[in-house]
Write a protein that holds these residues in place. Sequence first.
Motif, short mmCIF file in Angstrom:
data_model
loop_
_atom_site.label_atom_id
_atom_site.label_comp_id
_atom_site.label_asym_id
_atom_site.label_seq_id
_atom_site.Cartn_x
_atom_site.Cartn_y
_atom_site.Cartn_z
N PHE A 273 0.81 -1.21 0.00
CA PHE A 273 0.00 0.00 0.00
C PHE A 273 0.85 1.27 0.00
CE2 PHE A 273 -2.25 -3.32 2.41
CZ PHE A 273 -3.34 -3.50 1.58
N PHE A 274 0.45 2.23 -0.81
CA PHE A 274 1.07 3.56 -0.81
C PHE A 274 0.32 4.43 0.19
CE2 PHE A 274 1.41 7.94 -2.36
CZ PHE A 274 2.79 8.07 -2.49
N GLU A 275 1.04 4.99 1.16
CA GLU A 275 0.44 5.89 2.15
C GLU A 275 1.35 7.09 2.36
OE1 GLU A 275 -1.42 4.66 5.71
OE2 GLU A 275 -1.65 2.56 5.10
N ILE A 276 0.80 8.11 3.02
CA ILE A 276 1.60 9.26 3.44
C ILE A 276 1.42 9.43 4.94
CG2 ILE A 276 1.55 10.44 1.21
CD1 ILE A 276 -0.77 12.14 2.24
N ASP A 277 2.49 9.90 5.61
CA ASP A 277 2.37 10.12 7.04
C ASP A 277 1.72 11.48 7.29
OD1 ASP A 277 4.33 12.06 6.66
OD2 ASP A 277 5.90 10.98 7.73
N ASP A 278 1.64 11.90 8.55
CA ASP A 278 0.93 13.14 8.89
C ASP A 278 1.59 14.37 8.31
OD1 ASP A 278 -0.90 11.65 10.30
OD2 ASP A 278 0.12 11.88 12.23
N ASN A 279 2.85 14.25 7.87
CA ASN A 279 3.56 15.37 7.25
C ASN A 279 3.57 15.29 5.72
OD1 ASN A 279 4.35 16.52 9.80
ND2 ASN A 279 5.90 14.91 9.97
N GLY A 280 2.88 14.32 5.17
CA GLY A 280 2.81 14.19 3.72
C GLY A 280 3.97 13.46 3.09
N VAL A 281 4.82 12.80 3.90
CA VAL A 281 5.96 12.06 3.36
C VAL A 281 5.46 10.71 2.83
CG1 VAL A 281 8.20 11.02 3.89
CG2 VAL A 281 7.52 13.18 4.97
N PRO A 282 5.83 10.32 1.60
CA PRO A 282 5.31 9.07 1.03
C PRO A 282 6.05 7.84 1.54
CG PRO A 282 6.72 10.19 -0.56
CD PRO A 282 6.62 11.10 0.62
N PHE A 283 5.27 6.80 1.83
CA PHE A 283 5.81 5.52 2.29
C PHE A 283 5.10 4.38 1.57
CE2 PHE A 283 7.00 8.24 5.82
CZ PHE A 283 8.20 7.70 6.27
N TRP A 284 5.78 3.23 1.59
CA TRP A 284 5.15 1.98 1.16
C TRP A 284 4.94 1.11 2.39
CZ3 TRP A 284 3.33 1.82 -3.62
CH2 TRP A 284 3.93 2.61 -4.60
N VAL A 285 3.71 0.69 2.61
CA VAL A 285 3.38 -0.20 3.72
C VAL A 285 3.33 -1.62 3.16
CG1 VAL A 285 1.74 -0.76 5.53
CG2 VAL A 285 2.09 1.62 4.86
N CYS A 286 4.26 -2.47 3.62
CA CYS A 286 4.48 -3.77 3.01
C CYS A 286 4.17 -4.88 4.02
CB CYS A 286 5.93 -3.89 2.54
SG CYS A 286 6.53 -2.45 1.62
N PRO A 287 2.96 -5.44 4.01
CA PRO A 287 2.62 -6.53 4.93
C PRO A 287 3.39 -7.80 4.61
CG PRO A 287 0.65 -5.51 3.96
CD PRO A 287 1.82 -5.05 3.16
N VAL A 288 3.80 -8.51 5.66
CA VAL A 288 4.51 -9.78 5.52
C VAL A 288 3.57 -10.91 5.91
CG1 VAL A 288 6.50 -11.14 6.25
CG2 VAL A 288 6.69 -8.64 6.04
N LYS A 289 3.40 -11.87 5.03
CA LYS A 289 2.46 -12.95 5.27
C LYS A 289 2.90 -13.83 6.44
CE LYS A 289 0.95 -13.44 0.43
NZ LYS A 289 0.86 -14.39 -0.70
N LYS A 290 1.91 -14.30 7.18
CA LYS A 290 2.13 -15.28 8.23
C LYS A 290 1.18 -16.45 7.96
CE LYS A 290 1.68 -16.01 13.22
NZ LYS A 290 1.24 -15.40 14.50
N PHE A 291 1.73 -17.67 7.93
CA PHE A 291 0.91 -18.85 7.68
C PHE A 291 0.72 -19.61 8.99
CE2 PHE A 291 2.73 -17.69 3.64
CZ PHE A 291 1.65 -17.81 2.78
N ASN A 292 -0.53 -19.73 9.39
CA ASN A 292 -0.85 -20.29 10.69
C ASN A 292 -1.23 -21.76 10.66
OD1 ASN A 292 -1.09 -17.64 12.46
ND2 ASN A 292 -2.09 -17.20 10.51
N ILE A 293 -1.44 -22.32 9.45
CA ILE A 293 -1.90 -23.71 9.33
C ILE A 293 -1.03 -24.44 8.32
CG2 ILE A 293 -3.87 -25.20 8.80
CD1 ILE A 293 -5.68 -22.76 9.41
N GLY A 294 -0.23 -25.36 8.79
CA GLY A 294 0.61 -26.15 7.90
C GLY A 294 1.62 -25.29 7.16
N LEU A 295 1.96 -25.73 5.94
CA LEU A 295 2.96 -25.01 5.14
C LEU A 295 2.38 -23.77 4.47
CD1 LEU A 295 5.05 -27.78 3.32
CD2 LEU A 295 5.84 -26.18 5.05
#
Length: 544
Positions: free
Chosen positions: A246-268
């Motif tokens: 996701f492309f987001e900006i902080d409260d000062n308007g600085v651009p960031f990429w929010v990169c979620p890391v997958k977690k697998f909870n069942i088997g492989l």
Amino acid sequence: MKKSVRIILLLVGVLAAAGIYYYVTLPAVNIHSEGFWVFAMSLIILAIAARIAYNFYRRYKDFGTRNLQFDFRSDKPAMALGILFAAVLVIFIFGSVLSSPVVNAGKYQRLLAIEEREFTEDIKEVDYHTIPLLDKDSAALLGDRKMGSMVDMVSQFEVSTDYTQINYNGTPVRVTPLVYASPIKWFTNQKEGIPAYILIDMATQDTECVKLTDKIKYSKSEYFNRNLYRHLRFRYPTYIFDDQIFFEIDDNGVPFWVCPVKKFNIGLFGGQTVGRVVLCNAVTGECIDYAVEEVPQWIDKVYSAELLMRLYDYAGIYVHGFWNSRLGQKDCLRSTNGYNYIALEDDVWVYTGVTSVNGDQSNVGFVLMNQRTMETRYYKIEGAIEDSAMSSAEGQVQNLGYDATFPLLLNIADEPTYFMALKDDAGLVKKYAMVNVQKYQWVAIGDTIQECEKNYVQLLNTNGIVSQSVLELKTAKGVIENLTQVVLGGNTHFYICLKNDENYYDVDLSDPELIEAIRYKEGDSITLQYEEGYGIHSVKKIGK
């Protein structure tokens, strides 16, 4: 050429091919990544092919075109590689089966914790400054139109299709970066980077091209090592990043990429949620790694809407196990075929209805799912499915041929209400509609939001839901603290805030009786007679 040299060259060729494959496909070095297993099997196949090619070369050198037959079973290295490939393939297949809902339905059903809540306690009466009045398609039209007016950039850049919806300083907005218009435009501009992003206020429709002093150097449209995915992979080779970054900006308007890391909870490979979040500065490329519970408050997007809806469907469908979900389907529920966003408690929540799996046209309730924390709230309210409400609204303007957007859920006079925009064939918003959730034949239409709300409240009054006192004029006196001019539906409105008064007062200058509002300025005393709304009050008379 010596045998050892040939073997070294063969190994170098295999490793070079593997390196190119890795650089292009970027698989995570992680047993939970399906791409890793495909990469491993591809390496084994490549090694087998190289071994076979080497044997053919050796036989050709020894016998010429005679006796070029190759017996796979007699070549021990090739045989060993074949056995290794078969073992990896079997592990992959069994891992996929043992990770599936067929054998783990109960674990899938418990992935999402759901809390039942009261609608009127959580969803306050609407404030139109904090609800998004446009959908993503309408935002894209505004973004393209704004980009077309930027003559200094339009020939070199285009607008990305991201359009992430976030809360920015208390306002619902969509943000999206620019991207290079073509590989050639990338080649001529990549040294300086991407100069701006688009910001759209979803309440007022104001669109801004925010030009950056420090330009975006890391993005999805970059090539080679500054490509966002490659930049993340080389820094975190074992992380399995979500498909949606996701492309987001902080409260000062600085651009960031929010990169979620997958977690697998069942088997492989099963039970995907999010375990960590990497925050990447789009300008500098600096990355910060957070546990999912520790992400900063200003970040709004961690869990995608599609992931949250999938997790809710697991909870609803597998309530009595896998085979019940396919056969008897007792007590099975699922989300409806769409979603929208609601700003609540300084977070972005996904809204979707809940219906039975048998495809009837009614909802048994709806859920709100927090995109930062995964908190899920269920509200038991029976009513029309969103598609029925959309059809009901479109039926009111069928002569105009307008299409309804997927609705938002609002609280109007403590009544759950679908709110939607009505768009023409060009995708432009022409009218607004409100539809009662429980009685979807109650539909109100208006050219402006205020007119739509007024018509809806009158409709509720006609049906005995809202008392006539709600429609009577009330009086507010005070000193103007803030006066803002906004254009809504082609008409100019003044939004007035009085000192020591938290309400907003809407003055529609298209009304001849209110045109004198242009004489007032901040600091003047004023008397307003208004019709009480929900969040914003509609002014009917003005005096000293």
